[in-house]
Design a protein around this motif. Structure first.
Motif, PDB file in Angstrom:
ATOM      1  N   PRO A 118       0.849  -0.984  -0.056  1.00  0.00           N
ATOM      2  CA  PRO A 118      -0.152   0.067  -0.099  1.00  0.00           C
ATOM      3  C   PRO A 118       0.799   1.247   0.087  1.00  0.00           C
ATOM      4  CG  PRO A 118      -0.767  -1.659   1.823  1.00  0.00           C
ATOM      5  CD  PRO A 118       0.448  -2.114   1.096  1.00  0.00           C
ATOM      6  N   VAL A 119       0.311   2.175  -0.605  1.00  0.00           N
ATOM      7  CA  VAL A 119       1.222   3.491  -0.845  1.00  0.00           C
ATOM      8  C   VAL A 119       0.632   4.512   0.060  1.00  0.00           C
ATOM      9  CG1 VAL A 119       1.879   5.337  -2.616  1.00  0.00           C
ATOM     10  CG2 VAL A 119       1.522   2.851  -3.353  1.00  0.00           C
ATOM     11  N   PRO A 120       1.663   4.994   0.850  1.00  0.00           N
ATOM     12  CA  PRO A 120       1.177   6.146   1.840  1.00  0.00           C
ATOM     13  C   PRO A 120       0.813   7.492   1.158  1.00  0.00           C
ATOM     14  CG  PRO A 120       3.385   4.977   2.305  1.00  0.00           C
ATOM     15  CD  PRO A 120       2.993   4.455   1.078  1.00  0.00           C
ATOM     16  N   ILE A 121       0.090   8.202   1.747  1.00  0.00           N
ATOM     17  CA  ILE A 121      -0.396   9.550   1.319  1.00  0.00           C
ATOM     18  C   ILE A 121      -0.492  10.477   2.300  1.00  0.00           C
ATOM     19  CG2 ILE A 121      -2.028   8.560  -0.637  1.00  0.00           C
ATOM     20  CD1 ILE A 121      -4.235   9.013   1.152  1.00  0.00           C
ATOM     21  N   ASP A 122      -0.240  11.635   1.833  1.00  0.00           N
ATOM     22  CA  ASP A 122      -0.236  12.724   2.925  1.00  0.00           C
ATOM     23  C   ASP A 122      -1.577  12.859   3.559  1.00  0.00           C
ATOM     24  OD1 ASP A 122       2.384  13.521   2.690  1.00  0.00           O
ATOM     25  OD2 ASP A 122       2.002  14.829   1.086  1.00  0.00           O
ATOM     26  N   ALA A 123      -1.328  13.247   4.890  1.00  0.00           N
ATOM     27  CA  ALA A 123      -2.985  13.393   5.582  1.00  0.00           C
ATOM     28  C   ALA A 123      -3.560  14.763   5.240  1.00  0.00           C
ATOM     29  CB  ALA A 123      -2.571  13.822   7.153  1.00  0.00           C
ATOM     30  N   LEU A 124      -3.090  15.628   4.966  1.00  0.00           N
ATOM     31  CA  LEU A 124      -3.784  16.874   4.606  1.00  0.00           C
ATOM     32  C   LEU A 124      -2.871  17.781   3.639  1.00  0.00           C
ATOM     33  CD1 LEU A 124      -5.823  17.915   7.799  1.00  0.00           C
ATOM     34  CD2 LEU A 124      -6.699  16.938   5.915  1.00  0.00           C
ATOM     35  N   PRO A 125      -3.625  18.685   2.684  1.00  0.00           N
ATOM     36  CA  PRO A 125      -2.616  19.408   2.051  1.00  0.00           C
ATOM     37  C   PRO A 125      -1.824  20.436   2.931  1.00  0.00           C
ATOM     38  CG  PRO A 125      -4.829  19.214   1.100  1.00  0.00           C
ATOM     39  CD  PRO A 125      -4.901  18.677   2.429  1.00  0.00           C
ATOM     40  N   ARG A 126      -0.575  20.751   2.592  1.00  0.00           N
ATOM     41  CA  ARG A 126       0.209  21.657   3.269  1.00  0.00           C
ATOM     42  C   ARG A 126      -0.442  22.900   3.492  1.00  0.00           C
ATOM     43  NH1 ARG A 126       4.958  19.597   4.917  1.00  0.00           N
ATOM     44  NH2 ARG A 126       5.636  17.916   3.657  1.00  0.00           N
ATOM     45  N   LEU A 127      -0.108  23.612   4.487  1.00  0.00           N
ATOM     46  CA  LEU A 127      -0.944  24.946   4.843  1.00  0.00           C
ATOM     47  C   LEU A 127       0.343  25.994   4.416  1.00  0.00           C
ATOM     48  CD1 LEU A 127      -2.058  24.627   8.365  1.00  0.00           C
ATOM     49  CD2 LEU A 127      -3.367  24.711   6.411  1.00  0.00           C
ATOM     50  N   PRO A 128       0.039  27.223   4.165  1.00  0.00           N
ATOM     51  CA  PRO A 128       1.005  28.181   3.617  1.00  0.00           C
ATOM     52  C   PRO A 128       1.990  28.427   4.441  1.00  0.00           C
ATOM     53  CG  PRO A 128      -1.371  28.927   2.989  1.00  0.00           C
ATOM     54  CD  PRO A 128      -1.446  27.670   3.920  1.00  0.00           C
ATOM     55  N   ASP A 129       2.995  28.636   4.262  1.00  0.00           N
ATOM     56  CA  ASP A 129       4.048  28.749   5.132  1.00  0.00           C
ATOM     57  C   ASP A 129       4.077  30.198   5.882  1.00  0.00           C
ATOM     58  OD1 ASP A 129       5.426  26.516   4.218  1.00  0.00           O
ATOM     59  OD2 ASP A 129       6.764  27.522   2.632  1.00  0.00           O
ATOM     60  N   ALA A 130       4.462  30.150   7.255  1.00  0.00           N
ATOM     61  CA  ALA A 130       4.481  31.136   8.089  1.00  0.00           C
ATOM     62  C   ALA A 130       5.428  32.251   7.677  1.00  0.00           C
ATOM     63  CB  ALA A 130       4.980  30.849   9.591  1.00  0.00           C
ATOM     64  N   PRO A 131       5.199  33.677   7.755  1.00  0.00           N
ATOM     65  CA  PRO A 131       6.032  34.463   7.658  1.00  0.00           C
ATOM     66  C   PRO A 131       7.431  34.365   8.154  1.00  0.00           C
ATOM     67  CG  PRO A 131       4.126  35.369   8.659  1.00  0.00           C
ATOM     68  CD  PRO A 131       4.050  34.090   8.651  1.00  0.00           C
ATOM     69  N   GLN A 132       8.404  34.576   6.910  1.00  0.00           N
ATOM     70  CA  GLN A 132       9.640  34.166   7.417  1.00  0.00           C
ATOM     71  C   GLN A 132      10.516  35.389   7.760  1.00  0.00           C
ATOM     72  OE1 GLN A 132      11.020  30.855   7.209  1.00  0.00           O
ATOM     73  NE2 GLN A 132       8.877  30.557   7.099  1.00  0.00           N
ATOM     74  N   SER A 133      11.751  35.311   8.825  1.00  0.00           N
ATOM     75  CA  SER A 133      12.517  36.320   9.111  1.00  0.00           C
ATOM     76  C   SER A 133      13.781  36.246   8.193  1.00  0.00           C
ATOM     77  CB  SER A 133      12.872  36.242  10.513  1.00  0.00           C
ATOM     78  OG  SER A 133      13.483  35.000  10.695  1.00  0.00           O
ATOM     79  N   ASP A 134      14.692  36.948   8.314  1.00  0.00           N
ATOM     80  CA  ASP A 134      15.793  36.996   7.627  1.00  0.00           C
ATOM     81  C   ASP A 134      16.685  35.652   7.811  1.00  0.00           C
ATOM     82  OD1 ASP A 134      15.368  39.376   6.773  1.00  0.00           O
ATOM     83  OD2 ASP A 134      16.647  40.440   8.320  1.00  0.00           O
ATOM     84  N   GLU A 135      16.460  34.994   9.039  1.00  0.00           N
ATOM     85  CA  GLU A 135      17.181  33.717   9.130  1.00  0.00           C
ATOM     86  C   GLU A 135      16.581  32.489   8.701  1.00  0.00           C
ATOM     87  OE1 GLU A 135      16.351  35.954  11.579  1.00  0.00           O
ATOM     88  OE2 GLU A 135      18.605  36.868  11.786  1.00  0.00           O
ATOM     89  N   GLU A 192      -3.386   4.953  -0.281  1.00  0.00           N
ATOM     90  CA  GLU A 192      -4.305   5.042  -1.027  1.00  0.00           C
ATOM     91  C   GLU A 192      -5.521   4.207  -1.263  1.00  0.00           C
ATOM     92  OE1 GLU A 192      -1.059   6.378  -4.674  1.00  0.00           O
ATOM     93  OE2 GLU A 192      -2.161   4.185  -4.608  1.00  0.00           O
ATOM     94  N   ASP A 193      -5.450   2.956  -0.341  1.00  0.00           N
ATOM     95  CA  ASP A 193      -6.619   2.304  -0.266  1.00  0.00           C
ATOM     96  C   ASP A 193      -7.256   2.003   1.142  1.00  0.00           C
ATOM     97  OD1 ASP A 193      -5.993   1.418  -2.888  1.00  0.00           O
ATOM     98  OD2 ASP A 193      -4.264   0.013  -1.988  1.00  0.00           O
ATOM     99  N   LEU A 194      -6.561   2.584   2.188  1.00  0.00           N
ATOM    100  CA  LEU A 194      -7.062   2.445   3.371  1.00  0.00           C
ATOM    101  C   LEU A 194      -6.763   3.531   4.441  1.00  0.00           C
ATOM    102  CD1 LEU A 194      -8.791   0.805   5.474  1.00  0.00           C
ATOM    103  CD2 LEU A 194      -6.499  -0.315   6.315  1.00  0.00           C
TER     104      LEU A 194
END
Length: 363
Positions: A118-135, A192-194
């Motif tokens: 069985p092929v693993p899938i992601d749980a949920l679509p990724r959320l937009p990235d948080a605001p990034q600082s210079d680091e 994908e199946d379960l």
């Protein structure tokens, strides 16, 4: 007078002739180009992680030009290559981690497709990235840790894909809770199946250090923590790394021990206000499908199934029929164990009696 004028005119002309070359020798006026921003230098450990992933891709026993390659497998391979390219050009540790995560997920799916699992899938679509600082990290937070294979790090609640050293086989899950709050870790099947939850692998409060048995079919870890920012880490190791079960053994909480002997009786003593269980897993690792022949236990041997359990203080005896593994679990990570091992000599098989020949020889 005309002589003076001639001399004056001649000197003026001579001066102009000598001045022109001087004017031509002057350097042209140039405008300074704007300063380019400095090229970001990633930590050495992050660069090593990208290099290790590239070497992993180079070692893959896979030829994309081989006839008959399934399109789905080829798609995962290309996704891993694209992730590697993003990792080499990423400018922040966070971007490198995201690229390596996507690349390893593609390799896990690729291997599962090739093996017919069985092929693993992601749980949920990724959320937009948080605001990034210079680091390169969310404002006010430290930069993310360097990615390491077979190690999952997180904070708070979340579901995470499992990367195994031996895909499709049992493994050890070493979990470390860095916070004093309560945490619960569950095994999840998300393919994908379960989609299904297999129940709690471990629970605990405080700075928990636990080792649990990870079944082959589990694809994700679901971590639930009371505090959102609670930090934790999980490492997946081969089952062969389990500590050996000695004649006497003491410990606390969750453990997986390996047993390499023959028939034996294990006396399990548990202490603490918690629910506990000691379960034997046959070395064939087929679970409920195990059909290994049982030994001939001597008469009077205490009877038991594959597991013993209790609540609070208790003492029980567990049969160990052959080599295998012992899975110890104590809810909330508490409780104390004291195990003693006593080998048992199996009873000899019954002697067969010879049948007398009913035919009498002819006189």
């Amino acid at each position: 007078m005309w002589g003076e004028v001639s001399l004056f005119a001649g000197g003026w002309v001579l001066g102009m002739v000598t001045a022109v070359p001087l004017l031509r020798r002057r350097a042209p006026v140039t405008v300074a180009a704007p300063a380019l921003p400095p090229v970001p230098v990633l930590p050495f450990a992050v660069q090593e992680a990208v290099t290790a992933f590239g070497e992993e891709l180079a070692r893959l026993p896979f030829d994309p030009t081989e006839p008959g390659t399934a399109p789905a497998v080829l798609k995962e391979y290309r996704a891993a290559l694209d992730a590697y390219e993003r990792g080499t050009s990423a400018g922040t540790p966070a971007d490198v981690m995201a690229a390596l995560h996507a690349g390893r997920a593609a390799l896990i799916r690729m291997e599962a497709r090739q093996a017919g699992r069985p092929v693993p899938i992601d749980a949920l679509p990724r959320l937009p990235d948080a605001p990034q600082s210079d680091e390169g990290a969310p404002d006010g937070e430290p930069p993310p840790p360097v990615p390491e294979r077979f190690v999952i790090r997180g904070t708070g609640n979340g579901e995470h894909l499992i990367d195994r050293p031996e895909p499709g086989r049992f493994a050890l899950l070493e979990f470390r809770n860095q916070d004093a709050e309560y945490v619960r870790v569950e095994g999840v099947i998300r393919t994908e199946d379960l989609v299904d939850r297999d129940g709690a692998l471990l629970t605990g409060t405080g700075h928990l250090r636990a080792t649990s048995l990870l079944k082959p079919g589990l694809t994700h870890l679901a971590v639930g923590a009371l505090r959102d920012g609670a930090g934790w880490s999980a490492r997946v190791r081969p089952l062969t790394d389990a500590s050996p079960l000695e004649t006497e053994w003491r410990g606390t909480g969750y453990h997986v021990l390996s047993y390499g002997g023959g028939p034996a009786l294990l006396t399990v003593q548990a202490r603490g206000d918690t629910h506990w269980r000691a379960m034997f897993v046959c070395g064939c690792l087929r679970g409920w499908d195990c059909d290994c022949p049982p030994p001939r236990w001597p008469a009077g041997t205490p009877d038991s199934t594959d597991a013993v359990h209790g609540t609070a203080d208790g003492r029980k005896t567990l049969r160990l029929p052959r080599a295998g593994y012992l899975d110890l679990s104590a809810s909330d990570g508490g409780g104390e164990w004291y195990l003693t091992l006593q080998p048992v000599r199996p009873s000899p098989p019954p002697q067969r009696t010879r049948r007398k020949n009913a035919r009498r020889s002819a006189a």
